[in-house]
Design an enzyme around this catalytic site. Structure first.
Site, short mmCIF file in Angstrom:
data_model
loop_
_atom_site.label_atom_id
_atom_site.label_comp_id
_atom_site.label_asym_id
_atom_site.label_seq_id
_atom_site.Cartn_x
_atom_site.Cartn_y
_atom_site.Cartn_z
N PRO A 77 0.83 -1.21 0.00
CA PRO A 77 0.00 0.00 0.00
C PRO A 77 0.86 1.26 0.00
CG PRO A 77 0.04 -1.01 2.18
CD PRO A 77 0.72 -1.96 1.25
N SER A 106 -4.09 1.51 -0.17
CA SER A 106 -3.89 2.24 1.09
C SER A 106 -5.14 3.02 1.51
CB SER A 106 -2.73 3.22 0.90
OG SER A 106 -2.73 4.19 1.93
N HIS A 275 8.26 -0.11 7.01
CA HIS A 275 7.60 0.98 6.28
C HIS A 275 8.59 1.60 5.29
CE1 HIS A 275 3.59 2.99 6.90
NE2 HIS A 275 4.10 3.82 6.02
N ASP A 306 8.37 -6.73 3.49
CA ASP A 306 8.65 -5.62 2.58
C ASP A 306 9.71 -4.74 3.18
OD1 ASP A 306 7.62 -3.50 4.15
OD2 ASP A 306 5.66 -3.56 3.19
#
Ligand SMILES: Cc1cc2nc3c(=O)[nH]c(=O)nc-3n(C[C@H](O)[C@H](O)[C@H](O)COP(=O)(O)O)c2cc1C
Length: 380
Positions: A77, A106, A275, A306
């Protein structure tokens, strides 16, 4: 222009979109140690390839939540897609459908979730930022539920926004705030401006409805700024778990203890993520956190990774070190910034091809068979 790797997309993007937008996409928090380290740590992992294996048939498909995908990676996202290039959200979900991979929209997307669900034939997944106002968070969950979304990602690493120095220096805000610096930035990127003029200024399409109906653009911006999720704790997570009837994934875990707690709180999976190095500026790299998270939750619990994945060998490393699946944020967006939907397809084709080549060179014909035996370094 022919693109061969992430740096090609990045350097083209840097020229093609305004600095304000490029820095928003490229940057991390603080001095950007975690953002750099997220990539460097994956780069440092070394393989132990095996020879004399018949690799005439390579299989990069992978199963996640009961569905087999053409590739073991998908789209993370990303908020404010429309700032990077108007229509970016749509380009992402169309490429995901074409490439048979998951797409996560997102909360902060600039296109409504309803459109993404329609455009993907119900395949879009949704990422929730838990708003300060419980009624807003509940309504977002209920909307996604009513749309039949299969998987809800709850992002847990944004109790407060990261301090992104580039954005502060550039004066990034929605709506864009006029300044001499912005005027020069925009004047030197006419194609982006033209595209924006056609589509209108990017809007937080999923959450603007929760602001006062008569709110001015400035009031709306102020409303958005109050939406950070400092109240999100294990009780709130359990509340969302009770409200959400399908798969729930906790995004933004690096601690093995948190991973176990998320599993025990009823999560169906988690994303080991920093993030993209945009929150805690000196946090551990996802790839370094992955092996202990995997060991803690056991072999069968779905773990995605990620942060820092830039190419096919990076995907192979994450899978070998215990991830079931990989998500990418900057790579797809950088490709769109560099050359729109066509460049995006090229980017995914390159990652897929490089992954297949890595499997052949590793002597592991099937992506689903990648394991720690493919890794040479101390991380094993
Ligand atoms: C420009 C940008 C916007 C992002 N917006 C969101 C978001 O709205 N929600 C979220 O959960 N993560 C968001 N992320 C984090 C990504 O989902 C993902 O964790 C991160 O991009 C992975 O690192 P990578 O960019 O190195 O692939 C964003 C990342 C970037 C780069």
């Amino acid at each position: 222009m022919s693109f061969t790797c992430y740096e090609d997309f990045r350097s083209r993007a840097r020229r093609r979109i305004p600095r304000l937008a490029f820095d928003y996409l490229d940057g991390g928090s603080g001095d950007e140690v975690a953002a750099r380290e997220s990539v460097d740590a994956i780069d440092r992992v070394r393989f132990m390839p095996r020879a004399l294996v018949n690799v005439d048939r390579i299989d990069v498909t992978k199963e996640l939540f009961g569905r087999r995908y053409a590739v073991p990676f998908g789209i993370a996202p990303v908020g404010l897609g429309g700032l990077i290039w108007p229509g970016a959200d749509r380009m992402l979900w169309e490429a995901a459908i074409k490439g048979d991979m998951p797409y996560v929209m997102s909360t902060a997307a600039t296109t409504p979730l309803e459109q993404a669900v329609e455009g993907t034939g119900g395949k879009a997944w949704f990422q929730l930022y838990v708003a300060k106002d419980e009624a807003v968070a509940d309504d977002l969950v209920d909307r996604a539920n009513a749309l039949g979304v299969e998987v809800l990602f709850v992002t847990v690493d944004v109790p407060v926004p990261g301090r992104r120095l580039r954005d502060i220096r550039n004066g990034l805000a929605l709506p864009l705030r006029p300044s001499p610096r912005l005027a020069v930035d925009l004047a030197t990127h006419p194609a982006w401006c033209l595209a924006l003029a056609r589509s209108g200024s990017p809007r937080l399409a999923n959450i603007e409805r929760y602001a006062d109906p008569g709110a001015t653009a400035g009031q709306l911006a102020a409303f958005m700024a109050t939406q950070s999720s400092g109240r999100l704790d294990w009780d709130v997570l359990r509340h969302i778990r009770d409200r959400w009837p399908r798969k729930l994934v906790v995004k933004g875990i690096v601690s093995p203890d948190d991973a176990v707690r998320a599993r025990d709180a009823g999560a169906d999976g988690l994303v080991v993520s920093t993030h993209g190095g945009r929150q805690l500026a000196s946090t551990i790299a996802s790839i370094d956190a992955l092996p202990s998270v995997r060991a803690a939750v056991g072999a069968d619990f779905p773990v995605l990774l990620d942060s820092g994945v830039r190419n096919g060998e990076h995907v192979a490393k994450a899978l070998a070190l215990g991830a079931d699946f990989v998500l990418m944020g900057r790579l797809p967006m950088m490709a769109i910034a560099a050359g729109g939907g066509e460049a995006l397809e090229t980017a995914f084709a390159i990652v897929k091809d490089d992954l297949a080549r890595a499997l052949a060179l590793l002597g592991v014909p099937k992506a689903e068979d990648l394991g720690q035996s493919a890794i040479a370094t101390a991380l094993r």
